[in-house]
Design a protein around this motif. Structure first.
Motif, mmCIF file in Angstrom:
data_model
loop_
_atom_site.group_PDB
_atom_site.id
_atom_site.type_symbol
_atom_site.label_atom_id
_atom_site.label_comp_id
_atom_site.label_asym_id
_atom_site.label_seq_id
_atom_site.Cartn_x
_atom_site.Cartn_y
_atom_site.Cartn_z
ATOM 1 N N UNK A 189 1.344 -5.459 0.943
ATOM 2 C CA UNK A 189 0.095 -4.728 0.780
ATOM 3 C C UNK A 189 0.078 -4.129 -0.620
ATOM 4 N N UNK A 190 -1.108 -3.975 -1.168
ATOM 5 C CA UNK A 190 -1.225 -3.402 -2.504
ATOM 6 C C UNK A 190 -2.602 -2.780 -2.653
ATOM 7 N N UNK A 191 -2.776 -1.971 -3.688
ATOM 8 C CA UNK A 191 -4.054 -1.320 -3.947
ATOM 9 C C UNK A 191 -5.058 -2.326 -4.473
ATOM 10 N N UNK A 192 -6.294 -2.178 -4.050
ATOM 11 C CA UNK A 192 -7.361 -2.951 -4.688
ATOM 12 C C UNK A 192 -7.635 -2.327 -6.054
ATOM 13 N N UNK A 193 -8.343 -3.052 -6.897
ATOM 14 C CA UNK A 193 -8.717 -2.515 -8.209
ATOM 15 C C UNK A 193 -9.546 -1.239 -8.035
ATOM 16 N N UNK A 194 -10.412 -1.239 -7.016
ATOM 17 C CA UNK A 194 -11.270 -0.077 -6.760
ATOM 18 C C UNK A 194 -10.440 1.140 -6.357
ATOM 19 N N UNK B 55 4.049 -1.678 12.308
ATOM 20 C CA UNK B 55 3.480 -0.341 12.454
ATOM 21 C C UNK B 55 2.208 -0.236 11.621
ATOM 22 N N UNK B 56 1.306 0.633 12.034
ATOM 23 C CA UNK B 56 0.103 0.939 11.254
ATOM 24 C C UNK B 56 0.322 2.284 10.579
ATOM 25 N N UNK B 57 0.244 2.303 9.245
ATOM 26 C CA UNK B 57 0.476 3.547 8.512
ATOM 27 C C UNK B 57 -0.574 3.698 7.413
ATOM 28 N N UNK B 58 -0.983 4.937 7.104
ATOM 29 C CA UNK B 58 -1.920 5.155 5.992
ATOM 30 C C UNK B 58 -1.179 5.084 4.660
ATOM 31 N N UNK B 59 -1.875 4.615 3.635
ATOM 32 C CA UNK B 59 -1.251 4.442 2.325
ATOM 33 C C UNK B 59 -0.665 5.725 1.769
ATOM 34 N N UNK C 82 -6.127 4.302 3.227
ATOM 35 C CA UNK C 82 -6.409 3.101 4.011
ATOM 36 C C UNK C 82 -5.224 2.741 4.911
ATOM 37 N N UNK C 83 -5.512 2.346 6.138
ATOM 38 C CA UNK C 83 -4.466 1.951 7.069
ATOM 39 C C UNK C 83 -3.994 0.533 6.740
#
Length: 299
Positions: free
Chosen positions: A105-110, A236-240, A223-224
């Motif tokens: 997972x990684x950050x979007x440009x936005x 697992x589901x975790x928030x950034x 973001x989850x």
């Protein structure tokens, strides 16, 4: 009363698959042993590389144990090649040998720009660590290389460094051109007091990771995402804002570049990965937009 042989020594020729299995059992239960016999670790730290004086052992998952056993396999292979021993304690080992990683997972440009443009002027120290994180997102280096950078690392508009992780086995210079945002961050801190010759007001990597999580929470980037727990091996589901770290900056650089050019060798030349690197493959992901493009072909 149990009698302990204090003269016991591990010998290359006598180490068997039974010893390997016992060692694995110890690694998986070491954090429980610590709770029962904590004073042992006063004299013998669990992690000799840690800056802490008395680090305690943490629960270990499959990937950690596989990595440790990989080092032991390599050591025994070298010993056999040198004629030191003919023993191979791993020949009949039936434990897990394949590391498992979740979808990167990684950050979007936005999301990256949301963090970069958020007003943190009321907290200058946090603002500085935010700026360092954004700069890392723009050059994609590991945190160990980031902390070693100085103004002299910038040559003709590009950052140049030799990745410390692979310098011993595969020395190479990585050169990443700096875009306008990266250059603006360099200029922002240029000539400031207290840098001690460094590019930014760096703090320890541990404190840096703590600051990154605080930045994410302050900026509302939560973001989850789905992650693979490295200890339990379960999803697992975790928030950034709970799991963000310096390595997320590296993944953000690689993931967004790969999304644009889809050329692993070109992206790898900017991230310091060698051609065909298995480690690099973990960073790549077919994102949701690309999946939608593929499915639309079936309309």
């Amino acid at each position: 009363m149990r009698i302990i042989d204090r003269k016991y020594k591990i010998k290359l020729d006598d180490f068997t698959v039974d010893d390997v299995n016992k060692f694995e059992k110890f690694l998986r239960s070491e954090h429980l042993i610590y709770k029962k016999y904590p004073k042992i670790y006063d004299a013998v730290p669990a992690d000799t590389h840690s800056q802490r004086k008395k680090p305690k052992p943490e629960p270990k998952g499959d990937n950690t144990i596989i990595g440790l056993f990989g080092l032991m396999r390599a050591f025994y292979r070298w010993c056999r090649e040198q004629g030191i021993t003919t023993n191979d304690p791993f020949a009949k080992y039936n434990g897990k040998t394949t590391e498992r990683y979740g979808t990167p997972y990684y950050l979007t440009i936005e999301e990256r720009d949301q963090i970069a443009d958020f007003d943190l002027s009321a907290n200058p120290s946090l603002e500085a660590q935010r700026d360092i994180f954004i700069f890392q997102c723009l050059i994609g280096c590991r945190v160990s290389d980031l902390l070693a950078m100085t103004p002299e690392s910038i040559i003709n508009g590009a950052i140049e460094y030799m990745p410390q992780k692979t310098a011993g086995e595969r020395p190479q210079v990585v050169r990443v051109p700096l875009n306008s945002r990266a250059l603006a961050l360099v200029e922002k801190y240029e000539g400031r007091d207290g840098l001690n010759g460094r590019l930014f007001p760096f703090i320890s990597s541990q404190k840096y990771n703590v600051a990154i999580k605080k930045v994410f929470k302050t900026c509302g980037v939560n973001r989850m995402v789905t992650i693979l727990n490295p200890t339990t091996g379960k999803e697992e589901k975790r928030p950034l804002d709970e799991i963000a770290s310096s390595h997320l900056a590296r993944r953000t650089f690689i993931g967004n570049l790969y999304k644009k050019v889809k050329d692993p060798n070109l992206v790898g030349s900017l991230s310091g990965h060698k051609e065909g690197s298995k480690a690099f493959a973990r960073y790549r992901d077919i994102d949701e937009d690309m999946k939608k493009e593929l499915v639309s072909l079936l309309d």
